[in-house]
Write a protein that holds these residues in place. Structure first.
Motif, PDB file in Angstrom:
ATOM      1  N   ARG A  88      67.896  49.090  53.705  1.00  0.00           N
ATOM      2  CA  ARG A  88      66.484  49.271  54.049  1.00  0.00           C
ATOM      3  C   ARG A  88      66.358  50.405  55.053  1.00  0.00           C
ATOM      4  O   ARG A  88      67.021  50.392  56.081  1.00  0.00           O
ATOM      5  CB  ARG A  88      65.938  47.954  54.613  1.00  0.00           C
ATOM      6  N   GLU A  89      65.495  51.382  54.736  1.00  0.00           N
ATOM      7  CA  GLU A  89      65.313  52.565  55.584  1.00  0.00           C
ATOM      8  C   GLU A  89      63.824  52.788  55.865  1.00  0.00           C
ATOM      9  O   GLU A  89      62.967  52.207  55.197  1.00  0.00           O
ATOM     10  CB  GLU A  89      65.853  53.814  54.873  1.00  0.00           C
ATOM     11  N   ASN A  90      63.560  53.698  56.814  1.00  0.00           N
ATOM     12  CA  ASN A  90      62.189  54.110  57.142  1.00  0.00           C
ATOM     13  C   ASN A  90      61.291  52.914  57.464  1.00  0.00           C
ATOM     14  O   ASN A  90      60.163  52.831  56.983  1.00  0.00           O
ATOM     15  CB  ASN A  90      61.574  54.921  55.993  1.00  0.00           C
ATOM     16  N   VAL A  91      61.792  51.989  58.253  1.00  0.00           N
ATOM     17  CA  VAL A  91      61.031  50.791  58.608  1.00  0.00           C
ATOM     18  C   VAL A  91      59.954  51.151  59.625  1.00  0.00           C
ATOM     19  O   VAL A  91      60.233  51.774  60.648  1.00  0.00           O
ATOM     20  CB  VAL A  91      61.955  49.697  59.184  1.00  0.00           C
ATOM     21  N   THR A  92      58.710  50.786  59.311  1.00  0.00           N
ATOM     22  CA  THR A  92      57.619  50.931  60.274  1.00  0.00           C
ATOM     23  C   THR A  92      56.925  49.592  60.420  1.00  0.00           C
ATOM     24  O   THR A  92      56.878  48.797  59.468  1.00  0.00           O
ATOM     25  CB  THR A  92      56.582  51.991  59.837  1.00  0.00           C
ATOM     26  N   VAL A  93      56.403  49.329  61.613  1.00  0.00           N
ATOM     27  CA  VAL A  93      55.701  48.077  61.889  1.00  0.00           C
ATOM     28  C   VAL A  93      54.332  48.415  62.453  1.00  0.00           C
ATOM     29  O   VAL A  93      54.209  49.235  63.357  1.00  0.00           O
ATOM     30  CB  VAL A  93      56.487  47.207  62.902  1.00  0.00           C
ATOM     31  N   ARG A  94      53.304  47.771  61.918  1.00  0.00           N
ATOM     32  CA  ARG A  94      51.945  47.896  62.451  1.00  0.00           C
ATOM     33  C   ARG A  94      51.439  46.505  62.773  1.00  0.00           C
ATOM     34  O   ARG A  94      51.626  45.584  61.970  1.00  0.00           O
ATOM     35  CB  ARG A  94      51.029  48.580  61.431  1.00  0.00           C
ATOM     36  N   ILE A  95      50.788  46.362  63.911  1.00  0.00           N
ATOM     37  CA  ILE A  95      50.360  45.042  64.392  1.00  0.00           C
ATOM     38  C   ILE A  95      48.846  45.057  64.635  1.00  0.00           C
ATOM     39  O   ILE A  95      48.328  45.972  65.278  1.00  0.00           O
ATOM     40  CB  ILE A  95      51.090  44.676  65.702  1.00  0.00           C
TER      41      ILE A  95
END
Length: 132
Positions: A75-82
């Motif tokens: 898994r690559e380029n992980v982004t998190v938005r909250i």
């Protein structure tokens, strides 16, 4: 104007917690670890993917029975938005996996949706879209 340290930044703490949960979930898929999957996934979890069965019990059952077999998942380029009690994690997967003996290996754009309930984050939905 004072700058908050990372320890005082609740969004950063939540992001780190969700990234950790994501890592645990990926490892649990490869290991067939039902206990970890059950802990992370909400009871009303649902999947959007190109197979039968979209609920938690069916998915965990498919993993533990070997109907779904994940040999590796990078898994690559992980982004998190909250947004308050909801968070979305996106990433790009390279995976070698099989469903009932059929090869579904390839690249996927994934979306994980998390909800904070009773003071803890749970994975409520996953969508996996093949990338050609």
């Amino acid at each position: 104007m004072s700058h908050a340290s990372p320890v005082d930044n609740p969004k950063l703490n939540i992001e780190q917690e969700l990234r950790q949960m994501n890592d645990e979930w990926v490892k649990a898929l490869v290991r067939g670890d039902a206990e970890t999957l059950n802990r992370i996934m909400a009871e009303d979890f649902f999947f959007a993917y190109p197979m039968e069965g979209d609920d938690k019990a069916r998915f965990v059952g498919d993993i533990t029975s070997g109907d779904v077999r994940v040999e590796y998942l990078n898994r690559e380029n992980v982004t998190v938005r909250i947004w308050g009690n909801t968070a979305v994690l996106t990433a790009k997967d390279s995976a070698k996996w099989f469903y009932q003996g059929r090869d579904f290996s390839g690249h996927y754009k994934i979306v994980h949706v998390y909800s904070q309930r009773d003071g803890r984050w749970q994975l409520v939905s996953v969508q996996a879209c093949p990338i050609s």
